[in-house]
Design a protein around this motif. Structure first.
Motif, PDB file in Angstrom:
ATOM      1  N   THR A 122      -2.622   2.799   5.183  1.00  0.00           N
ATOM      2  CA  THR A 122      -1.909   2.005   3.988  1.00  0.00           C
ATOM      3  C   THR A 122      -0.787   2.894   3.306  1.00  0.00           C
ATOM      4  O   THR A 122      -1.205   4.143   3.239  1.00  0.00           O
ATOM      5  CB  THR A 122      -2.825   1.573   2.979  1.00  0.00           C
ATOM      6  N   THR A 123       0.322   2.338   3.285  1.00  0.00           N
ATOM      7  CA  THR A 123       1.660   3.339   2.819  1.00  0.00           C
ATOM      8  C   THR A 123       1.842   2.813   1.367  1.00  0.00           C
ATOM      9  O   THR A 123       1.450   1.746   0.827  1.00  0.00           O
ATOM     10  CB  THR A 123       2.705   3.050   3.504  1.00  0.00           C
ATOM     11  N   PRO A 124       2.514   3.916   0.508  1.00  0.00           N
ATOM     12  CA  PRO A 124       2.963   3.599  -0.790  1.00  0.00           C
ATOM     13  C   PRO A 124       3.626   2.213  -1.190  1.00  0.00           C
ATOM     14  O   PRO A 124       3.248   1.767  -2.242  1.00  0.00           O
ATOM     15  CB  PRO A 124       3.610   4.955  -1.298  1.00  0.00           C
ATOM     16  N   SER A 125       4.211   1.966  -0.114  1.00  0.00           N
ATOM     17  CA  SER A 125       4.891   0.784  -0.260  1.00  0.00           C
ATOM     18  C   SER A 125       3.915  -0.741  -0.417  1.00  0.00           C
ATOM     19  O   SER A 125       4.481  -1.621  -0.829  1.00  0.00           O
ATOM     20  CB  SER A 125       6.102   0.260   0.673  1.00  0.00           C
ATOM     21  N   GLY A 126       2.865  -0.459  -0.072  1.00  0.00           N
ATOM     22  CA  GLY A 126       2.215  -1.661   0.236  1.00  0.00           C
ATOM     23  C   GLY A 126       1.894  -2.074   1.649  1.00  0.00           C
ATOM     24  O   GLY A 126       1.255  -2.827   2.111  1.00  0.00           O
ATOM     25  N   GLY A 127       2.716  -1.396   2.519  1.00  0.00           N
ATOM     26  CA  GLY A 127       2.644  -1.870   3.909  1.00  0.00           C
ATOM     27  C   GLY A 127       1.557  -1.000   4.762  1.00  0.00           C
ATOM     28  O   GLY A 127       0.539  -0.575   4.188  1.00  0.00           O
ATOM     29  N   GLN A 128       1.804  -0.820   5.964  1.00  0.00           N
ATOM     30  CA  GLN A 128       1.012  -0.089   6.864  1.00  0.00           C
ATOM     31  C   GLN A 128       1.686   0.637   8.003  1.00  0.00           C
ATOM     32  O   GLN A 128       2.627   0.385   8.201  1.00  0.00           O
ATOM     33  CB  GLN A 128       0.133  -1.116   7.706  1.00  0.00           C
ATOM     34  N   HIS A 129       0.696   1.683   8.296  1.00  0.00           N
ATOM     35  CA  HIS A 129       1.232   2.323   9.445  1.00  0.00           C
ATOM     36  C   HIS A 129      -0.082   2.089  10.506  1.00  0.00           C
ATOM     37  O   HIS A 129      -1.298   2.285  10.416  1.00  0.00           O
ATOM     38  CB  HIS A 129       1.188   3.760   9.694  1.00  0.00           C
ATOM     39  N   LEU A 130       0.295   1.380  11.906  1.00  0.00           N
ATOM     40  CA  LEU A 130      -0.588   1.161  12.749  1.00  0.00           C
ATOM     41  C   LEU A 130      -0.506   2.322  14.042  1.00  0.00           C
ATOM     42  O   LEU A 130       0.714   2.255  14.524  1.00  0.00           O
ATOM     43  CB  LEU A 130      -0.670  -0.193  13.439  1.00  0.00           C
ATOM     44  N   TYR A 131      -1.565   3.258  14.175  1.00  0.00           N
ATOM     45  CA  TYR A 131      -1.286   4.167  15.224  1.00  0.00           C
ATOM     46  C   TYR A 131      -1.903   3.634  16.493  1.00  0.00           C
ATOM     47  O   TYR A 131      -2.976   3.058  16.466  1.00  0.00           O
ATOM     48  CB  TYR A 131      -2.016   5.401  14.784  1.00  0.00           C
TER      49      TYR A 131
END
Length: 276
Positions: free
Chosen positions: A98-107
């Motif tokens: 989870t990222t600070p913007s409320g988004g996501q990083h999928l690896y």
């Protein structure tokens, strides 16, 4: 875990790291991500000089590809992310942050022999970080209007999949080419839907999913989302070359977007936990 400790553990696992400005994403090293290293002495030196530095890794190569989803006041990429997942484009991710913007990083694990360049998809709030890119990793934090906020590992997956960046980008791209058939009062309702179905069935590769989504939205807007019309659209999409699961997910997404009741799904697919 401190960022220094995290950097050393990444490096010990063979994952090169570098440092960025505290509270931000700009590299502190002269050559940016090209300076990424697994050398413990260099990493120690960086954190001796910049104790509060953020931690980042280059993407692509023999490391990870990352699908970056933003949530901003101007819009969210989460609905599109769920559409892409339902279409089978995001299966087998290795971990989710989870990222600070409320988004996501999928690896996703990479294929070292296959180069996939980084890109940005305007308007969708979804970017791809592959060769030529980098991402901040936990426990890095960036400044937000509400104060500093961190990147956090929230889930691990199978790591068995490889994201096809080209296919994902085509999925996100609006349809191009000839305009859809006219929908004015001169056409009967039946002729209108048959013409729309023909248009969907003959769309070129790379625009088929987006074209189906557009057409299904028009059907839902007209209040014609009853099963016979959507089945007509579904059959046309299958003839165009789209898979059944992708077609079902796209029609359902269009109906939800317009606010109409969804058509009966052809295939039920379990959720993958990609909601916020």
């Amino acid at each position: 875990m401190t960022r220094r400790d995290a950097a050393l553990r990444f490096a010990a696992a063979g994952l090169p790291v570098f440092v960025c400005v505290p509270g931000g994403k700009r590299p502190l090293t002269r050559h940016g991500f090209h300076d990424a290293t697994i050398e413990a002495s260099q990493i120690q030196g960086w954190f001796d000089r910049w104790p509060e530095a953020n931690l980042a890794i280059p993407t692509g190569g023999a490391r990870f590809d990352v699908v970056d989803v933003d949530v901003r006041p101007s819009g969210s990429g989460m609905p599109t992310l769920r559409r892409a997942d339902a279409a089978g484009l995001l299966d087998g991710w290795a971990c989710r942050v989870t990222t600070p913007s409320g988004g996501q990083h999928l690896y996703f694990n990479t294929e070292p022999s296959r180069q996939q360049r980084s890109w940005t998809s305007a308007g969708t709030h979804i970017d791809f970080r592959g060769d030529g890119g980098y991402v901040l990793v936990p426990p890095s934090a960036v400044d937000t209007p509400a104060g500093p906020d961190s990147y956090r590992l929230c889930a691990t997956g199978t790591g068995s999949g490889r994201v096809d960046a080209g296919r994902l980008r085509r999925f996100l791209t609006p349809p191009a080419g000839p305009s859809p058939p006219p929908s004015g009062p001169a056409r009967s309702s039946r002729a209108r839907w048959e013409g729309l179905a023909t248009w969907v069935a003959t769309r070129p590769e790379g625009t088929r999913n987006a074209s189906l989504f557009w057409a299904a939205c028009r059907v839902a807007e007209a209040g014609a989302a009853e099963t016979p019309v959507m089945l007509l659209l579904r059959d046309a999409a299958l003839r165009s070359g789209l898979g059944e699961r992708e077609v079902t997910a796209t029609i359902r997404s269009a109906s939800h977007t317009i606010g109409s009741a969804s058509p009966q799904p052809v295939v039920r697919r379990p959720q993958h936990g990609l909601s916020r």
